[in-house]
Design an enzyme around this catalytic site. Structure first.
Site, PDB file in Angstrom:
ATOM      1  N   ASN A 167      29.506 -17.416  57.025  1.00 40.31           N
ATOM      2  CA  ASN A 167      28.519 -18.329  57.668  1.00 40.31           C
ATOM      3  C   ASN A 167      29.263 -19.014  59.105  1.00 40.31           C
ATOM      4  O   ASN A 167      29.842 -18.553  59.363  1.00 40.31           O
ATOM      5  CB  ASN A 167      28.732 -19.883  56.614  1.00 40.31           C
ATOM      6  CG  ASN A 167      27.764 -19.739  55.486  1.00 40.31           C
ATOM      7  OD1 ASN A 167      26.825 -18.901  55.503  1.00 40.31           O
ATOM      8  ND2 ASN A 167      28.452 -20.183  54.410  1.00 40.31           N
TER       9      ASN A 167
ATOM     10  N   HIS B 126      18.980 -18.345  51.997  1.00 40.41           N
ATOM     11  CA  HIS B 126      19.236 -17.440  53.231  1.00 40.41           C
ATOM     12  C   HIS B 126      17.924 -16.740  53.310  1.00 40.41           C
ATOM     13  O   HIS B 126      17.775 -15.623  53.851  1.00 40.41           O
ATOM     14  CB  HIS B 126      20.376 -16.678  53.154  1.00 40.41           C
ATOM     15  CG  HIS B 126      21.629 -17.408  53.283  1.00 40.41           C
ATOM     16  ND1 HIS B 126      22.301 -17.762  54.464  1.00 40.41           N
ATOM     17  CD2 HIS B 126      22.489 -17.586  52.239  1.00 40.41           C
ATOM     18  CE1 HIS B 126      23.260 -18.608  54.051  1.00 40.41           C
ATOM     19  NE2 HIS B 126      23.437 -18.441  52.985  1.00 40.41           N
TER      20      HIS B 126
END
Ligand code: NDP
Length: 483
Positions: free
Chosen positions: A129, A57
């Site tokens: 997510n 990420h």
């Protein structure tokens, strides 16, 4: 722009400096002097401008906003910030998973959907997510999985063969990989995707009753996706498209929002539910536990400093406020350790004192000192127990728990009737996707698998799709020129 005379530059200690353009030298062309402290400070500070990028990420963007609760949830949860009418400030960060800081925003990848709620009972972080499931169900596989999606050690290239080798050897990945290769694998903007807690959490009401819950943040802008070729074209055109879109939209005064819906399962149901309620590769079908709308998240303020606010934002699923607890989801339990651990490494042990991470609630902990610490909790004793009025734990804040028993094992076995690896992926393909979306999924899979797979991995990959759905497997095999 201003015509006013600008203020005098200072060094980082606030001392005025003589020139922004010229080093201090002996004569115009002479050697540079060591006492040019301002020059030394500029060069030395520049060398230290980066902190390690997130190992996953890394590339993302974010914005400030708030969550407003419009439905009463007190039957299920006692958390203060979930009381009807409560408005809680928050910071949200969206990201891709596998790429580095400079990578393109629109590539096929899950998107991170992380939110830090600054509640009056301390920070509450949801680190989800844009998909309701994940590739694996045990944290011991996490580094292996990520290694297979990142770069090869020999040539530093990403490698589709590595990705399909791992996925096809771990059939539990089939559900997430199916979503990844559906149109939702390439969202048009961050505003046009949903966010999911993915994990199951525990909610506890004022009477001590426990419930299992999943969070769904449904985009009010509507789901919109790029096709594979549009996403690739945009990656070349504007690799920062998603960051730009969010920033410019908010700057224009258009504030994206998401409706928060909850799936709520009575504590006792989990034991003989048809799926393992704590398996991160599974959803709870809506027909079993219909999502209940409870609030609205709005993003209405851009960060002023990307580094200070987005890059240093540190989300941790271990931040759970009274009324909310973890669940037996093994991936969640692993993440409770790994997130704060990575922040201590990446930002430093006092990352929670930075303004973006700082709780709005008063901090009265016994941790002390360490690099870059600037605030202690007042003139209180630094050890417990003590005789001088230092803070004391209170058993009414006991960690939420659940009943468990059994021998110590390293196994995953299931007592739930429908716990296979392929069923929900197959149901997505057969029952949810339109015929056009199914066509896109086949094209997306074939395009990716056509690139660099060795014959063993290719054969196992085709078998994987046959297990998801016979027709899908046949179409993938045909597309790859295999029988
Ligand atoms: P439902 O028919 O009640 O729900 C299907 C859901 O699928 C939709 O509500 C939508 O979720 C989601 N969806 C639509 N298109 C896609 C896509 N391209 N990729 C991923 N998800 C999509 O069925 P069930 O609840 O019984 O679930 C059937 C399947 O739908 C699951 O196996 C799972 O793959 C998928 N799904 C289920 C979710 C759940 O929490 N039950 C959530 C998301 C996907 P949304 O409303 O969240 O946009």
């Amino acid at each position: 722009m201003s015509n006013a005379k600008p203020p005098v530059t200072t060094n980082d200690a606030g001392i005025p400096v003589a020139s922004d353009d010229h080093s201090l030298t002996v004569g115009r062309d002479g050697p540079i002097l060591l006492q040019d402290h301002y020059l030394l400070e500029k060069m030395a500070h520049f060398n230290r401008e980066r902190v390690p990028e997130r190992v996953v990420h890394a590339k993302g963007g974010g914005a400030h906003g708030y969550l407003e609760i419009f439905n009463d949830v007190s039957d299920w949860c006692k958390a203060d910030f979930l009381k009807k009418g409560t408005k809680t400030p928050l910071f949200a960060r969206f990201s891709t998973v596998a790429g580095e800081l400079g990578s393109a925003d629109t590539v096929r990848d899950p998107r991170g959907f992380a939110i830090k709620f600054y509640t009056n009972q301390g920070n509450y972080d949801l680190v989800g997510n844009n998909t309701p499931v994940f590739f694996i169900r045990d944290p011991s596989k996490f580094s292996d999985f990520i290694h297979s999606q990142k770069r090869r050690p020999d040539n530093n290239l990403r490698d589709n063969n590595m990705q399909w080798d791992f996925w096809s050897l771990r059939p539990e990945s089939a559900h997430q990989v199916s979503i990844l290769f559906s149109d939702r694998g390439t969202p048009k903007t961050w505003r046009n995707m949903n966010g999911y807690s993915s994990h199951t959490f525990m909610w506890i009401n004022a009477g001590g009753e426990r419930f299992w819950v999943k969070y769904h943040f449904k985009t009010d802008q509507g789901i919109e996706n790029f096709t594979d070729s549009q996403a690739k074209a945009m990656a070349a055109d504007d690799p920062d498209f998603h960051i730009r879109d969010l920033y410019q939209t908010i700057a224009r005064g258009e504030f994206p929002s998401w409706t928060l819906e909850m799936q709520i399962m009575p504590y006792e149901d989990a034991a003989d539910y048809r799926f393992n309620a704590f398996d991160l590769t599974k959803v709870w079908p809506h027909s079993d536990y219909p999502p209940i709308p409870i609030g609205r998240m709005v993003l209405d303020r851009n960060p002023q400093s990307y580094f200070a606010e987005v890059e240093q934002a540190s989300f941790e699923p271990s931040n759970l406020v009274p009324g909310i607890g973890p669940s037996p989801d093994k991936m969640l339990l692993g993440r409770l350790f790994s997130y704060p651990d990575t922040h201590r490494y990446r930002i430093g042990p006092n990352y929670l004192q930075l303004p973006i991470n700082q709780p709005r609630a008063e901090v009265r902990s016994y941790s002390k000192d360490g690099p870059m610490r600037y605030s202690q909790s007042g003139a209180q004793p630094v050890y417990a127990p003590n005789s001088y009025g230092g803070p004391q734990g209170d058993s009414s804040f006991m960690d939420p728990g659940w009943t468990t028993n059994g021998e110590m094992v390293r196994e995953a076995y299931s007592l739930h009737t429908e716990d296979d690896d392929f069923g929900q992926a197959g149901s997505l393909y057969r029952n949810v996707l339109t015929s056009g979306e199914r066509d896109n999924m086949v094209t997306n899979i074939v395009g990716h698998m056509s690139n660099g797979l060795d014959s063993t991995v290719m054969a196992r990959g085709i078998e994987y799709w046959r297990n998801v759905d016979l027709n899908l497997g046949a179409r993938v095999a045909k597309g790859l020129g295999s029988t």
